[in-house]
Motif scaffolding. Structure first.
Motif, PDB file in Angstrom:
ATOM      1  N   LEU A 234       0.841  -1.204   0.000  1.00  0.00           N
ATOM      2  CA  LEU A 234       0.000   0.000   0.000  1.00  0.00           C
ATOM      3  C   LEU A 234       0.880   1.259   0.000  1.00  0.00           C
ATOM      4  CD1 LEU A 234      -3.059   0.512   0.116  1.00  0.00           C
ATOM      5  CD2 LEU A 234      -2.854   0.798   2.574  1.00  0.00           C
ATOM      6  N   ALA A 235       1.902   1.238   0.861  1.00  0.00           N
ATOM      7  CA  ALA A 235       2.796   2.410   0.930  1.00  0.00           C
ATOM      8  C   ALA A 235       3.500   2.605  -0.403  1.00  0.00           C
ATOM      9  CB  ALA A 235       3.819   2.225   2.050  1.00  0.00           C
ATOM     10  N   PHE A 236       3.949   1.507  -1.029  1.00  0.00           N
ATOM     11  CA  PHE A 236       4.659   1.663  -2.302  1.00  0.00           C
ATOM     12  C   PHE A 236       3.714   2.131  -3.412  1.00  0.00           C
ATOM     13  CE2 PHE A 236       6.530   0.162  -6.313  1.00  0.00           C
ATOM     14  CZ  PHE A 236       7.661   0.948  -6.284  1.00  0.00           C
ATOM     15  N   ALA A 237       2.458   1.654  -3.349  1.00  0.00           N
ATOM     16  CA  ALA A 237       1.485   2.086  -4.372  1.00  0.00           C
ATOM     17  C   ALA A 237       1.330   3.602  -4.342  1.00  0.00           C
ATOM     18  CB  ALA A 237       0.142   1.411  -4.130  1.00  0.00           C
ATOM     19  N   TRP A 322      11.340  -2.237 -20.246  1.00  0.00           N
ATOM     20  CA  TRP A 322      11.693  -0.830 -20.469  1.00  0.00           C
ATOM     21  C   TRP A 322      12.033  -0.162 -19.129  1.00  0.00           C
ATOM     22  CZ3 TRP A 322       9.402   3.583 -18.472  1.00  0.00           C
ATOM     23  CH2 TRP A 322       9.766   4.796 -19.047  1.00  0.00           C
ATOM     24  N   HIS A 323      11.360  -0.616 -18.045  1.00  0.00           N
ATOM     25  CA  HIS A 323      11.590  -0.005 -16.738  1.00  0.00           C
ATOM     26  C   HIS A 323      12.960  -0.332 -16.170  1.00  0.00           C
ATOM     27  CE1 HIS A 323       7.257   0.524 -16.986  1.00  0.00           C
ATOM     28  NE2 HIS A 323       7.400   1.482 -16.098  1.00  0.00           N
ATOM     29  N   GLY A 324      13.505  -1.462 -16.543  1.00  0.00           N
ATOM     30  CA  GLY A 324      14.820  -1.795 -16.011  1.00  0.00           C
ATOM     31  C   GLY A 324      15.199  -3.221 -16.334  1.00  0.00           C
ATOM     32  N   ALA A 325      16.506  -3.487 -16.179  1.00  0.00           N
ATOM     33  CA  ALA A 325      17.027  -4.808 -16.512  1.00  0.00           C
ATOM     34  C   ALA A 325      16.964  -5.703 -15.288  1.00  0.00           C
ATOM     35  CB  ALA A 325      18.452  -4.667 -17.026  1.00  0.00           C
ATOM     36  N   ALA A 326      15.808  -6.251 -15.011  1.00  0.00           N
ATOM     37  CA  ALA A 326      15.671  -7.158 -13.863  1.00  0.00           C
ATOM     38  C   ALA A 326      14.492  -8.087 -14.133  1.00  0.00           C
ATOM     39  CB  ALA A 326      15.442  -6.366 -12.578  1.00  0.00           C
ATOM     40  N   TRP A 327      14.589  -9.271 -13.582  1.00  0.00           N
ATOM     41  CA  TRP A 327      13.510 -10.245 -13.806  1.00  0.00           C
ATOM     42  C   TRP A 327      12.211  -9.804 -13.157  1.00  0.00           C
ATOM     43  CZ3 TRP A 327      13.558 -13.300 -17.648  1.00  0.00           C
ATOM     44  CH2 TRP A 327      14.767 -13.762 -18.164  1.00  0.00           C
ATOM     45  N   THR A 328      12.307  -9.007 -12.096  1.00  0.00           N
ATOM     46  CA  THR A 328      11.073  -8.527 -11.457  1.00  0.00           C
ATOM     47  C   THR A 328      10.272  -7.657 -12.434  1.00  0.00           C
ATOM     48  OG1 THR A 328      12.435  -6.800 -10.501  1.00  0.00           O
ATOM     49  CG2 THR A 328      11.797  -8.589  -9.038  1.00  0.00           C
ATOM     50  N   TRP A 381       2.477  -4.022  -7.876  1.00  0.00           N
ATOM     51  CA  TRP A 381       3.541  -3.185  -7.288  1.00  0.00           C
ATOM     52  C   TRP A 381       4.478  -4.010  -6.411  1.00  0.00           C
ATOM     53  CZ3 TRP A 381       4.090   0.077 -10.522  1.00  0.00           C
ATOM     54  CH2 TRP A 381       3.122   0.991 -10.955  1.00  0.00           C
ATOM     55  N   LEU A 382       3.924  -5.076  -5.820  1.00  0.00           N
ATOM     56  CA  LEU A 382       4.788  -5.966  -5.024  1.00  0.00           C
ATOM     57  C   LEU A 382       5.844  -6.590  -5.940  1.00  0.00           C
ATOM     58  CD1 LEU A 382       5.358  -7.448  -2.322  1.00  0.00           C
ATOM     59  CD2 LEU A 382       3.800  -9.215  -3.073  1.00  0.00           C
ATOM     60  N   ILE A 383       5.392  -7.036  -7.123  1.00  0.00           N
ATOM     61  CA  ILE A 383       6.333  -7.637  -8.086  1.00  0.00           C
ATOM     62  C   ILE A 383       7.369  -6.580  -8.504  1.00  0.00           C
ATOM     63  CG2 ILE A 383       6.542  -8.738 -10.356  1.00  0.00           C
ATOM     64  CD1 ILE A 383       3.553  -9.522 -10.096  1.00  0.00           C
TER      65      ILE A 383
END
Lengths: 473, 323
Positions: A234-237, A322-328, A381-383
């Motif tokens: 929730l906080a991250f959202a 596009w957001h970044g080079a990570a599996w997440t 957002w958790l992912i």
């Protein structure tokens, strides 16, 4: 130079004062110099990169327009796309791919020694690359004519309010404003000032305070409880929304003060009723870019149903990457692609109700859909925020225990209390169906709102300038 | 029915009036707030809460000295007519001492001698915004700008000076968050509870694992402070505050102590500063309230030690001091 710093306030005050006193042509040249100075404040070494990218795309645009052979035009476009994505790929994905290639080869019994490089990611590379690409693709599609002025095109790419984190402005929209005289009216000034004020509240009061809560959860090494994960999500959202939409508001506000209109990038995304609706409201400039230049190029929904689902999934996976080079990020793209595909399947295969619902039932149904979509977004957002797939697995397992301690309620109440100004304003905007609803309110209500915003920033804002999340993309 | 353009212009007009009204209201509120009392911290620095008479000895430093030196304990070992005033200001660095002494001299309340006991970790942080916004007078701001500090920080400091809420935003924000006032906590001697947490190099704050650094701005103002004291024939004695073992251990790899000693030797040579305590005394955790501040046990111990060192010195008339 972050938007939420005194440095930027002084820089912008200087730029604005001089800008408003110059004739139109000189304004453009001055803005280009100011934009390069703004970027150089981050890292002057990468100015050359922007300049090369700009020069190549300017030249490619001219050649594309002059060339009549379709085959040759296609070739030129491929090389241009390859050049732009080559830069992006090298700086952003080189290490990611080499590390994963190494892991893969080792799994097959090989023991290669592939070195990764110490690569510094140029700020805003994903944004200005996409911005530049839209110019050449639009010329290729004969949707616009190339500009004759290199300086105008360079300003289109480097215009400082949107250069490092968007909105990813379509070339024709911004170039059109650059190539015509602009007027700084009293209305521009009030709209720009209110956008900046509200953007600062979103960033400094909401996002930066939420980051303290979200970081405390996501920086844990393990031992998560369901309650902690809910609070973290929730906080991250609210953090990511406040951070990115706050940045966009400030970008739009500063542009507005100079007589430019940048596109709306967020339209109350947490009021989305389904995944498709969410992507019409969240990071609109990226989602429309992906739709127009990727999804449609892949065939869009013109093929079979199966092909459409594959196109959706591919578009969203690349959007995630596009957001970044990570599996997440890949997983996050995959998750949203799957949500879009499932939603499309339901839309096309589940028969719609023919008799209308009563107003109360319709309202309950609508808010249920909004709440359900919000929960789906939270998991997304958790992912997105998880440090890696292991942490994502641990947090998902904790979530499934459904263990909610009394402290969870307190934690959630704290998040909601900080975000109350945002929630109240957005409800007001949603009910009025008007993003500009505040400026339509009576004078005294508006006045109270602006005074409240000022004191919220002063008293609850985080002043040790936290960087914007999307700057890393 | 109004046309879209007239609706839009009336909307723009409303927004313009609302913004102007809001700006006026903020100016009005801030003007009214300017009449609110300043807190003790600011008053101390502005030399507005000085003892009635000029003290014999004055301690200058930050919160470590403020809470760690108890004047009553120091005076216990001295002659009955010798007064000691703790003029340390929490949350400040050595750069503040210059302005404070300047004001005391102007008020005719300059001490006969100064014990300079700043925490060396405050030497690297430039608290320009705090200095400009909280303490400096308008005329003094020009002095600060002349020392080549960053313009944005001075600009922010000026905004703090103009706005009461901005100046006290941390304290007021703490109140809104339902916490106690930090500044008021710092104002009282830290003493009391012994910290219960055990500190190791791994758990101490990263600032205690760095090399000794002096920011140019702080160095410039420290020089001005020592010059001012010298011109007014006020002797300055340097006293290095004790640290806990984890802090000493944390900064050892960075040659902190050696660099600090070299720094002290330099100012001793150039400014006739007397070193009362040059090395870092390493005291165990039972003397500390947290990572740096002494608790009541530590404060009594330190104050007695300081009293003993001062008792060995003959406090001379200012003119005699520099002979």
């Amino acid at each position: 130079m972050l938007f939420n710093t005194i440095e930027f306030a002084l820089f912008f005050a200087f730029v604005w004062l001089l800008y408003t006193r110059l004739p139109w042509r000189a304004q453009n040249t001055f803005l280009l110099v100011a934009s390069y100075a703004f970027y150089a404040a981050w890292d002057y070494r990468f100015l050359a990169l922007i300049f090369i990218s700009t020069a190549v795309d300017f030249y490619v645009g001219k050649v594309l327009y002059r060339t009549t052979s379709d085959r040759r035009r296609k070739h030129i476009l491929y090389w241009s796309v390859l050049f732009n994505l080559g830069f992006l790929g090298f700086f952003k994905y080189f290490n990611f791919f080499t590390e994963n290639l190494q892991t893969l080869l080792m799994a097959w019994g090989f023991h290669p020694s592939i070195d990764t490089l110490q690569i510094v990611l140029p700020v805003g590379i994903s944004f200005y690359t996409f911005q530049s690409l839209s110019y050449t693709i639009d010329i290729y599609r004969r949707e616009m004519e190339p500009t004759g002025s290199f300086f105008d095109f360079a300003l289109n790419v480097a215009f400082f309010p949107h250069m490092v984190a968007g909105p990813i402005q379509r070339a024709h929209s911004l170039l059109d404003q650059i190539t015509r005289p602009r007027h700084v009216t009293a209305d521009n000034i009030t709209e720009g000032a209110t956008l900046i004020l509200w953007g600062l509240v979103k960033k400094m009061v909401i996002a930066d305070n939420m980051s303290l809560i979200a970081d405390a959860v996501f920086n844990q090494s393990g031992g998560f409880t369901a309650g902690q994960v809910w609070i973290g999500m929730l906080a991250f959202a609210f953090q990511i929304y406040g951070d990115f939409s706050g940045y966009t508001d400030i970008a739009r506000g500063t542009a507005k003060l100079m007589g430019f209109n940048l596109m709306v990038n967020f339209n109350l995304p947490y009021f989305a009723e389904n995944p498709q609706d969410f992507w019409r409201r969240w990071h609109i400039s990226l989602s429309t870019w992906l739709r127009d230049y990727l999804y449609i190029s892949l065939g869009g929904s013109r093929g079979s149903a199966g092909r459409t689902y594959v196109n959706l999934l591919l578009t969203m996976i690349l959007g995630g990457l596009w957001h970044g080079a990570a599996w997440t990020f890949v997983t996050w793209g995959c998750y949203h692609g799957a949500l879009l595909a499932i939603h499309r399947f339901i839309q096309q295969n589940v028969p719609r109700r023919t008799t209308p619902l009563s107003p109360i039932k319709a309202s309950v149904w609508k808010w249920t859909r909004i709440a359900f979509m919000f929960v789906l977004t939270l998991y997304g957002w958790l992912i997105f925020r998880a440090k890696n797939l292991d942490q994502l697995g641990a947090m998902t397992s904790a979530l499934l225990t459904f263990h909610i301690a009394p402290s969870t309620i307190w934690g959630i109440a704290k998040v909601l209390a900080y975000c109350a100004p945002l929630i109240v304003v957005q409800f007001f905007q949603y009910k009025r169906r008007d993003l500009d609803a505040i400026r339509s309110a009576p004078v005294l209500v508006q006045c109270g709102f602006y005074v409240l915003c000022f004191y919220l920033i002063v008293l609850l804002g985080v002043f040790n300038a936290q960087s914007f999340i999307y700057f890393q993309f | 029915m109004p046309s879209p353009s007239s609706t839009s212009s009336s909307k723009a007009d409303r927004a313009r009036r609302a913004l102007l009204l809001a700006a006026s209201l903020i100016v009005l509120l801030e003007t009214a707030f300017a009449f609110l009392p300043e807190n003790k911290l600011v008053k101390t620095f502005r030399a507005e809460s000085m003892p009635a008479q000029a003290p014999d000895w004055q301690i200058m430093g930050d919160s470590v000295a403020k809470g760690g030196v108890l004047p009553s304990q120091v005076m216990a070992g001295l002659a009955p007519d010798v007064s000691v005033h703790n003029g340390a200001v929490a949350g400040t660095g050595p750069e503040f001492a210059y302005f404070m002494l300047k004001r005391q001299i102007a008020l005719g309340k300059a001490p006969k001698a100064i014990i300079c006991a700043p925490s060396p970790h405050t030497f690297s942080s430039q608290r320009i915004a705090l200095l400009v916004g909280g303490y400096a007078r308008w005329g003094e701001i020009a002095n600060i700008v002349g020392l080549g500090v960053s313009t944005p920080e001075v600009a922010y400091g000026i905004l703090c000076k103009l706005s009461y809420t901005l100046r006290y935003r941390e304290q007021l924000g703490s109140l809104l968050r339902g916490r106690r006032l930090d500044a008021e906590e710092q104002e009282t001697p830290v003493g009391g509870e012994t910290q219960t947490k055990h500190f190791t190099v791994a758990t101490i704050h990263p600032m205690y694992k760095k090399a000794f650094q002096v920011a140019d701005f702080n160095r410039a103002l420290l020089e001005k402070f020592l010059d001012l004291a010298g011109r007014n024939q006020i002797p300055v004695y340097w006293f290095t505050m004790p640290v806990m073992p984890a802090v000493a251990e944390g900064r050892a790899p960075h040659h902190f102590d050696a660099d600090y000693t070299a720094f002290l030797a330099d100012i001793k040579q150039r400014h006739n500063v007397q070193i009362l305590q040059g090395d870092f005394l390493v005291w165990d955790e039972a003397n500390f309230h947290d990572m740096t501040h002494l608790n009541s046990t530590g404060a009594v111990r330190l104050s007695k030690l300081l009293g003993e060192k001062l008792a060995g010195l003959k406090l001379r008339a200012p003119a005699e001091a520099l002979k």
